[in-house]
Write an enzyme that holds these catalytic residues in place. Structure first.
Site, short mmCIF file in Angstrom:
data_model
loop_
_atom_site.label_atom_id
_atom_site.label_comp_id
_atom_site.label_asym_id
_atom_site.label_seq_id
_atom_site.Cartn_x
_atom_site.Cartn_y
_atom_site.Cartn_z
N LYS B 77 0.85 -1.20 0.00
CA LYS B 77 0.00 0.00 0.00
C LYS B 77 0.88 1.25 0.00
O LYS B 77 1.90 1.29 0.70
CB LYS B 77 -0.88 -0.04 1.26
CG LYS B 77 -1.99 1.00 1.31
CD LYS B 77 -2.82 0.83 2.58
CE LYS B 77 -3.98 1.80 2.69
NZ LYS B 77 -4.76 1.58 3.93
N SER B 152 -9.64 1.54 2.99
CA SER B 152 -8.78 2.27 2.09
C SER B 152 -7.74 1.42 1.38
O SER B 152 -7.18 1.85 0.37
CB SER B 152 -8.05 3.38 2.86
OG SER B 152 -7.19 2.82 3.83
N SER B 176 -9.67 -0.65 7.32
CA SER B 176 -9.09 -0.47 5.98
C SER B 176 -8.39 -1.67 5.38
O SER B 176 -8.05 -1.66 4.21
CB SER B 176 -8.13 0.72 5.97
OG SER B 176 -8.86 1.93 5.88
#
Lengths: 501, 486
Positions: B77, B152, B176
């Site tokens: 990420k 996310s 997330s």
């Protein structure tokens, strides 16, 4: 205008840079004068993803100082973020301590002997000291440094960012500029004594922010002028001058306008212009920041246990002012002399060691403040750095105290001691420096001196106005004839006896 | 060119007959094949990944023992700092930011032989539940490109779902990792707070953030967690707690005997298909010998406001450093010194990030602190205590990961509150600091994945993974691959 009484109210905020090897929350070395931004890492540079880690040494130094300031040490302290935007603050928040400072409710004794301002009518204790209450002591990180180049350019150096600072806040217990000055000096001595800061003013290791206002009693009413916080002073003299100026300025402002009060105007920030000798308004209460303090989630709270505190307490040693008071009481010294003796911790410890080895305190103090100090000055060091054995110092003091040698001889022996490292007793015997106390020899020198100076002797005997000086002259001649070896006290006694004959 | 098959990554270390280079080539080929439609990646490190793979193969040729993850392609990420490439947080303000250091998890993965193949998309600064709040365009759900992948960590979840990589790293502040894992039909774990070092994770809500793995199944998650867990002296909040061999622990018998069903997680607002799938999953555990226990977490409804106050307050402070002064986007023609700050931030941050900064700044302001931030902290303590009490009555909690299945792009962007509800069941674990895992437990009638969430006491990751693994031996949801991506 009718009479009024003005009583200044002064508190201090002091930032002391701690003498740790590395920064408060990272491993960057603390180095003065390194090239700009050469001592910066992701942590003190505030880069995304970096996290702070507490410097244990800084925490210990801070607790040690707080203990010496007689503070209550919090069993649990935490870290808070203080938010404001400024180019020298890379994270735009400063890690500090807000509602749980590591130290609180302390008191610090300063020497009342240094207080002497006309405005001050303060009470002092019999020990000649005065206590100033300490509100709090906490740790925080320093910001970097902005250098403004013209109007539209600012350079930022982050070498200083993250430097451990101990912030000490006093209660408003100081009564005038002299006392404020004395506090600053005494605090410098304390942190040096504790070894927690070099407290080098040239390097900005101590920065002061006095808070000043004045309580004015007039026609049975009390007025309080607005509190001025004078920012970022880095010299004792600036503290003194800025406080003195601010007191005068506030009283004058109130005289011109009775609404010049704390109620109406609150707290204001000022800078100090040393060239013009005036304070300069920076901002008023309307522009005060909301720092939005909240606990820093990146750092865990620190718990302090009693065992560790006791260990630190044990290591504090005697504090400078306690030592001064002890010298006054134990050796009957004046405060000024005691103060000078205690100025350098290592030398004071040497003094104590020599006393422990048997020296008479008063005699030794005289020697410390005369020839030992002179020898140290000549070498641009301290007495401790002369490297003389305290037992030898004690021996030298004993020789003088017992009248075996006089002070002049002792000074000569002292300079020999630095090179020879022999016992003074051995030196004076080998060099034939012991005082002559033989009455026969003494008698001969006295008669010789009288015979050579009949006029002086007549004056000493018959003319009261001149007697003192004449006798002194004769005594000097006797000492000269004895090559300095005659015991001056015996010479005096024998001369007195002869006068009465 | 034919795309390597999706089951290429069944083995978690390279099979002896294949090479790291082959594994990386396969991952890069699948990224090349599918990512133009999915947009899971913000940056693909083709060159560096191939170079790293060649190094690993060369070491193996010398007879060196293979590291546990040797040659395993991993996606990261883009809010996790890497020395290589950029670390953008999917924000304009860090569009060209290059970190001078690797996050702790990157060091650990590389030391274990894994090969980072690229950085994945996210909601800007990890603030969002759909990956639509990326400054560089949304990621699409591999199961249905009209739907969001969740967020996310939407890029990481989508990359695993499309089998572009066997595993990825995400971060989880309020759900997330788990919510996108549920939306994309993969397995994702949020570890106990303090289990994995946050050093190098760009902070959002520092007291809630944890890095964690996403993979097709529990075994993949366990392999990654084993590599990244453990105390790191650079993160004061990481905990000194032994790291079990999570992979070896998988095959131990299923220890949890009591599966807690928190009644508040099955109330109004729960989608019917999700409820049915989760109930069916609980029945699987009962067949495996677990007993179903009803428990209550009465402050569940408070977790949303508490979460938004705390995470936004921390975010408002964490994001203060992005000011255009030291690095990152700076406005071109500032009117004055204040404008360097306000202009750069105005241009650099997206609407959702600004919304959270405003909320957080307000909550911390003098006069409001006690009513909002302090009160939220107090309720957080209640929530944590409530979880600890629940774990006295049961070994694990089972519930849906999200109240509803993946929604369509644009469906909730106009109404932030409806978006926030997507994480209503995941805030609790972050606020309490406990570990939680999401694993696939079925599909809606329209073919969208549904996630089951298991939560356990602090440091019970091995128990969670064992339960997930036991479930995955009984079911095949985790083996399904999106249509057209087999």
């Amino acid at each position: 205008m009718a009479e009024f009484v003005a009583r200044p109210i002064i508190g201090l905020e002091i930032h002391v840079q701690l003498a740790t090897r590395t920064k408060m929350f990272c491993g960057c070395p603390l180095e003065f004068g390194a090239p700009p931004n050469s001592r910066v890492c992701p942590v003190c540079g505030g880069l995304p993803g970096a996290l702070p880690v507490i410097n244990r040494q800084a925490f210990e130094y801070a607790v040690r100082t707080a203990l010496a300031l007689n503070c209550r040490i919090a069993a649990l302290t935490k870290w808070d973020r203080k938010s404001y935007y400024y180019p020298d603050l890379p994270k735009n928040y400063q890690i500090s301590q807000y509602d749980l400072p590591l130290g609180s409710d302390g008191r610090f004794e300063i020497s009342a002997a240094e207080v002497g301002d006309a405005a001050g009518a303060e009470s002092t204790s019999t020990a000649g000291t005065r206590a100033v209450r300490i509100r709090r002591a906490h740790l925080e990180e320093d910001a970097g440094k902005n250098t403004h180049e013209g109007l539209d350019h600012t350079r930022v150096d982050l070498n200083r960012a993250g430097t451990p600072l101990l912030e000490i806040v006093t209660e408003p217990d100081l009564a005038n500029a002299d006392e404020t000055y004395a506090f600053c000096v005494e605090l410098q001595r304390l942190v040096r004594h504790l070894g927690v800061s070099e407290a080098d003013m040239q390097k900005g290791h101590m920065r002061f922010e006095p808070n000043v206002n004045v309580a004015i009693t007039f026609e049975g009413r009390e007025y309080r002028t607005p509190i001025s916080e004078i920012k970022n002073l880095n010299s004792f003299r600036h503290v003194h001058d800025a406080v003195a100026y601010e007191i005068r300025r506030q009283v004058a402002a109130w005289e011109a306008d009775r609404d010049y009060t704390l109620d109406k105007l609150g707290k204001m920030n000022f800078g100090w212009d040393d060239v013009r000798g005036v304070t300069e308004f920076q901002r008023g209460k309307e522009e005060a920041h909301d720092y939005r303090y909240f606990p820093d989630p990146d750092l865990t709270p620190v718990t302090v246990d009693d065992a560790w505190l006791n260990e630190l307490r044990g290591g504090l040693c005697e504090l400078p002012l306690t030592r001064v008071s002890r010298y006054v009481e134990q050796h009957g010294l004046s405060r000024v002399d005691a103060d000078n003796l205690a100025a350098d911790r290592a030398s004071a410890e040497l003094f104590d060691a020599a006393v422990a080895a048997g020296a008479d305190g008063r005699t030794l103090a005289r020697q410390f403040l005369s020839f030992w100090a002179a020898e140290a000055n000549r070498r641009q060091g301290t007495i401790a750095k002369l490297g003389v054995d305290p037992a030898h110092m004690a021996d030298l003091a004993r020789l003088v105290h017992e009248g075996l040698i006089n002070a002049t001889t002792a000074a000569g022996v002292a300079s020999m001691l630095i090179e020879r490292r022999q016992s003074p007793t051995v030196i004076v015997e080998a060099e034939g420096m012991l005082q002559v106390r033989d009455e026969g020899a003494m008698e001969r020198w006295i008669n010789e001196a009288i015979a050579a100076n009949p006029k002086a002797w007549a004056d000493a005997k018959g003319i009261p106005k001149k007697a003192q000086a004449a006798l002194g002259f004769i005594r000097g001649q006797v000492m000269k004839l004895s090559a300095g070896k005659a015991d001056p006290r015996m010479v005096g006694e024998l001369l007195e006896k002869k006068l009465r004959e | 060119m034919t795309t390597p098959p999706a089951d290429n990554f069944k083995q978690w270390s390279i099979p002896p007959e294949s090479s790291a280079a082959q594994a990386i080539d396969a991952a890069l080929a699948r990224i090349g094949q599918h990512d133009s439609a999915v947009h899971a990646f913000l940056d693909v490190w083709s060159h560096d990944a191939r170079r790293r793979a060649a190094e690993i193969d060369a070491r193996r040729a010398h007879g060196d023992d293979a590291e546990p993850l040797a040659g395993m392609p991993i996606a990261v990420k883009d809010n996790i700092c890497t020395r290589n490439g950029r670390t953008t947080c999917a924000s304009r303000i860090l569009e060209n930011y290059r970190s001078p250091f690797d996050a702790h998890v990157i060091e650990r993965l590389e030391a274990a032989g894994a090969v980072i193949v690229g950085k994945t998309n996210l909601d800007e600064f990890a603030m969002g539940s759909s990956t639509e709040h990326s400054a560089f365009g949304p990621t699409r759900n591999p199961w249905n490109p009209a739907c969001v992948p969740g967020g996310s960590s939407g890029g990481s979840a989508a990359a695993v779902a499309a089998r572009m990589v066997p595993a990825a790293l995400g971060s989880d502040t309020g759900g997330s990792i788990r919510q996108p894992a549920a939306f994309c039909g993969v397995t994702g774990l949020k570890p106990t707070y303090g289990r994995v070092s946050r050093y190098g994770l760009v902070a959002f809500g520092s007291s809630l953030d944890q890095i964690g793995p996403l993979a097709a199944d529990a075994r993949g998650v366990a392999a990654i967690l084993r590599a990244i867990a453990g105390r790191d002296p650079r993160d004061s909040t990481s905990v000194e707690e032994p790291v079990p061999d999570y992979v070896a622990e998988l095959d131990k018998p299923l220890a949890p005997k009591r599966i807690g069903i928190p009644r508040e997680y099955f109330g109004a607002g729960l989608d019917g298909e999700v409820r049915a799938a989760v109930e069916e999953a609980v029945a699987v555990f009962e067949r495996l010998g677990a007993r179903r226990v009803e428990v209550s977490l009465p402050h569940t409804d408070d977790s949303l406001p508490v979460y938004y106050l705390i995470s936004s307050a921390e975010a408002s402070s964490n994001l203060a450093r992005f000011d255009g002064v030291h690095y990152g986007h700076r406005t071109a023609h500032p009117a004055d010194y204040i404008d360097v700050y306000s202009g750069s931030r105005e241009e650099g941050f997206g609407a959702e990030v600004k919304r959270r900064i405003m909320l957080g700044t307000y909550a911390l302001s003098s006069g409001y602190y006690d009513a909002y931030y302090l009160k939220a902290l107090k309720v957080r303590t209640l929530i944590r205590d409530e979880f600890l009490r629940a774990f006295e009555a049961c070994d694990l909690l089972a519930c849906p990961t999200s109240p509803f299945p993946p929604f369509r792009l644009g469906e909730r962007t106009e109404d932030p509150l409806s978006m926030y509800l997507a994480d209503a069941y995941t805030f609790g674990a972050n606020l309490a600091g406990v570990p939680a895992i999401s694993l696939p437990c079925g599909f809606t009638a329209s073919g969208l994945p549904i996630g089951l969430q298991l939560m356990g006491p602090h440091f019970s990751e091995a128990r969670l993974l064992r339960a997930a693994h036991a479930y995955q031996r009984e079911t095949d949801w985790h083996t399904r691959v999106p249509p057209g991506m087999a």
